[in-house]
Design a protein around this motif. Structure first.
Motif, mmCIF file in Angstrom:
data_model
loop_
_atom_site.group_PDB
_atom_site.id
_atom_site.type_symbol
_atom_site.label_atom_id
_atom_site.label_comp_id
_atom_site.label_asym_id
_atom_site.label_seq_id
_atom_site.Cartn_x
_atom_site.Cartn_y
_atom_site.Cartn_z
ATOM 1 N N UNK A 100 -11.459 8.087 -15.718
ATOM 2 C CA UNK A 100 -10.256 8.846 -15.379
ATOM 3 C C UNK A 100 -8.992 8.238 -16.002
ATOM 4 N N UNK A 101 -9.157 7.157 -16.789
ATOM 5 C CA UNK A 101 -8.033 6.522 -17.462
ATOM 6 C C UNK A 101 -7.265 5.560 -16.576
ATOM 7 N N UNK A 102 -7.899 5.089 -15.491
ATOM 8 C CA UNK A 102 -7.238 4.171 -14.569
ATOM 9 C C UNK A 102 -7.738 2.752 -14.776
ATOM 10 N N UNK A 103 -6.907 1.786 -14.397
ATOM 11 C CA UNK A 103 -7.327 0.387 -14.340
ATOM 12 C C UNK A 103 -7.250 -0.059 -12.897
ATOM 13 N N UNK A 104 -8.220 -0.893 -12.490
ATOM 14 C CA UNK A 104 -8.321 -1.333 -11.101
ATOM 15 C C UNK A 104 -8.184 -2.841 -11.009
ATOM 16 N N UNK A 105 -7.563 -3.308 -9.933
ATOM 17 C CA UNK A 105 -7.484 -4.744 -9.670
ATOM 18 C C UNK A 105 -7.304 -4.962 -8.169
ATOM 19 N N UNK A 106 -7.672 -6.148 -7.733
ATOM 20 C CA UNK A 106 -7.496 -6.545 -6.339
ATOM 21 C C UNK A 106 -6.428 -7.624 -6.274
ATOM 22 N N UNK A 107 -5.453 -7.435 -5.395
ATOM 23 C CA UNK A 107 -4.394 -8.417 -5.203
ATOM 24 C C UNK A 107 -4.481 -9.011 -3.816
ATOM 25 N N UNK A 108 -4.128 -10.289 -3.693
ATOM 26 C CA UNK A 108 -4.191 -10.956 -2.397
ATOM 27 C C UNK A 108 -2.935 -11.786 -2.162
ATOM 28 N N UNK A 109 -2.535 -11.849 -0.889
ATOM 29 C CA UNK A 109 -1.394 -12.685 -0.472
ATOM 30 C C UNK A 109 -1.503 -12.893 1.031
ATOM 31 N N UNK B 280 -5.013 -7.928 1.640
ATOM 32 C CA UNK B 280 -5.810 -7.638 0.455
ATOM 33 C C UNK B 280 -5.472 -6.221 0.004
ATOM 34 N N UNK B 281 -5.076 -6.062 -1.260
ATOM 35 C CA UNK B 281 -4.694 -4.759 -1.792
ATOM 36 C C UNK B 281 -5.636 -4.369 -2.921
ATOM 37 N N UNK B 282 -6.157 -3.147 -2.845
ATOM 38 C CA UNK B 282 -6.956 -2.571 -3.932
ATOM 39 C C UNK B 282 -6.045 -1.607 -4.675
ATOM 40 N N UNK B 283 -5.813 -1.859 -5.974
ATOM 41 C CA UNK B 283 -4.779 -1.148 -6.731
ATOM 42 C C UNK B 283 -5.386 -0.444 -7.944
ATOM 43 N N UNK B 284 -5.041 0.839 -8.112
ATOM 44 C CA UNK B 284 -5.398 1.606 -9.300
ATOM 45 C C UNK B 284 -4.106 2.044 -9.967
ATOM 46 N N UNK B 285 -3.990 1.842 -11.292
ATOM 47 C CA UNK B 285 -2.822 2.346 -12.019
ATOM 48 C C UNK B 285 -3.287 3.277 -13.120
ATOM 49 N N UNK C 289 3.915 4.307 -14.957
ATOM 50 C CA UNK C 289 2.594 4.302 -14.336
ATOM 51 C C UNK C 289 2.671 4.801 -12.901
ATOM 52 N N UNK C 290 1.651 5.571 -12.506
ATOM 53 C CA UNK C 290 1.466 5.927 -11.103
ATOM 54 C C UNK C 290 0.543 4.890 -10.482
ATOM 55 N N UNK C 291 0.846 4.486 -9.255
ATOM 56 C CA UNK C 291 0.061 3.477 -8.548
ATOM 57 C C UNK C 291 -0.496 4.090 -7.279
ATOM 58 N N UNK C 292 -1.800 3.924 -7.089
ATOM 59 C CA UNK C 292 -2.442 4.302 -5.832
ATOM 60 C C UNK C 292 -3.103 3.047 -5.306
ATOM 61 N N UNK C 293 -2.791 2.675 -4.058
ATOM 62 C CA UNK C 293 -3.396 1.464 -3.528
ATOM 63 C C UNK C 293 -3.690 1.594 -2.043
ATOM 64 N N UNK C 294 -4.684 0.825 -1.625
ATOM 65 C CA UNK C 294 -4.976 0.674 -0.207
ATOM 66 C C UNK C 294 -4.804 -0.805 0.103
ATOM 67 N N UNK C 295 -4.182 -1.074 1.238
ATOM 68 C CA UNK C 295 -3.917 -2.468 1.601
ATOM 69 C C UNK C 295 -4.285 -2.669 3.062
ATOM 70 N N UNK C 296 -4.915 -3.827 3.331
ATOM 71 C CA UNK C 296 -5.343 -4.162 4.685
ATOM 72 C C UNK C 296 -4.946 -5.584 5.002
ATOM 73 N N UNK C 297 -4.732 -5.866 6.283
ATOM 74 C CA UNK C 297 -4.510 -7.227 6.744
ATOM 75 C C UNK C 297 -3.096 -7.715 6.544
#
Length: 157
Positions: free
Chosen positions: A30-39, A43-48, A88-96
């Motif tokens: 779909x032309x997206x890149x995915x990465x997981x970010x933490x702090x 925990x954030x799952x990010x698609x751009x 870029x459009x960003x779609x993310x889910x974040x927990x915790x």
């Protein structure tokens, strides 16, 4: 076996002939890149993907999810450093975690996803320190203490 390296000149000639690996961009169908970010505990799952700059967090807009302007600024920092504001459009889910930790996790995820989408941005993102996970967390509570270091109130009488 390879030539022996005995002087600085040998190192220079060896590095000049070494191949430089250029990282290839990784995108899904779909032309997206995915990465997981933490702090902290977040925990954030990010698609751009290329777009108009819309940021969606847990199916809410950034304005609905983060009321404080400081948190919005934190999230947009990777785009400003990379000169890709509103590209870029960003779609993310974040927990915790709390809101501050979640904003930091999203920033980390966006930085890693930008690096996956355009590997040539790595130098700018790395120099700004956005690709390194901030591993500071809350110190654990110790027994005999009110919190991690805070003692109970002392009473002389």
């Amino acid at each position: 076996m390879a030539d022996k390296i005995e002087s600085l000149q040998d190192i220079k000639s060896a590095s000049a002939t070494a191949e430089v690996k250029v990282r290839k961009a990784s995108r899904d169908k779909l032309g997206r890149s995915y990465a997981t970010g933490k702090r902290k505990d977040a925990v954030a799952r990010v698609w751009i993907k290329p777009g108009k700059g819309n940021i969606t967090i847990n199916d809410k807009s950034i304005d609905q999810y983060f009321a404080r302007p400081v948190l919005k600024m934190i999230i947009n920092q990777p785009f400003e450093v990379a000169n890709r504001v509103n590209e870029f459009d960003v779609v993310c889910t974040v927990k915790g975690g709390g809101l501050s930790g979640q904003a930091g996790a999203i920033k980390h995820g966006i930085s890693k996803a930008l690096n996956e989408y355009e590997p040539e941005l790595r130098a700018a993102l790395k120099k700004a320190g956005f690709l390194t996970r901030d591993d500071r967390t809350v110190e654990r509570k110790k027994y005999g203490k009110a919190k991690a270091r805070r003692s109970y109130q002392f009473s002389k009488r």
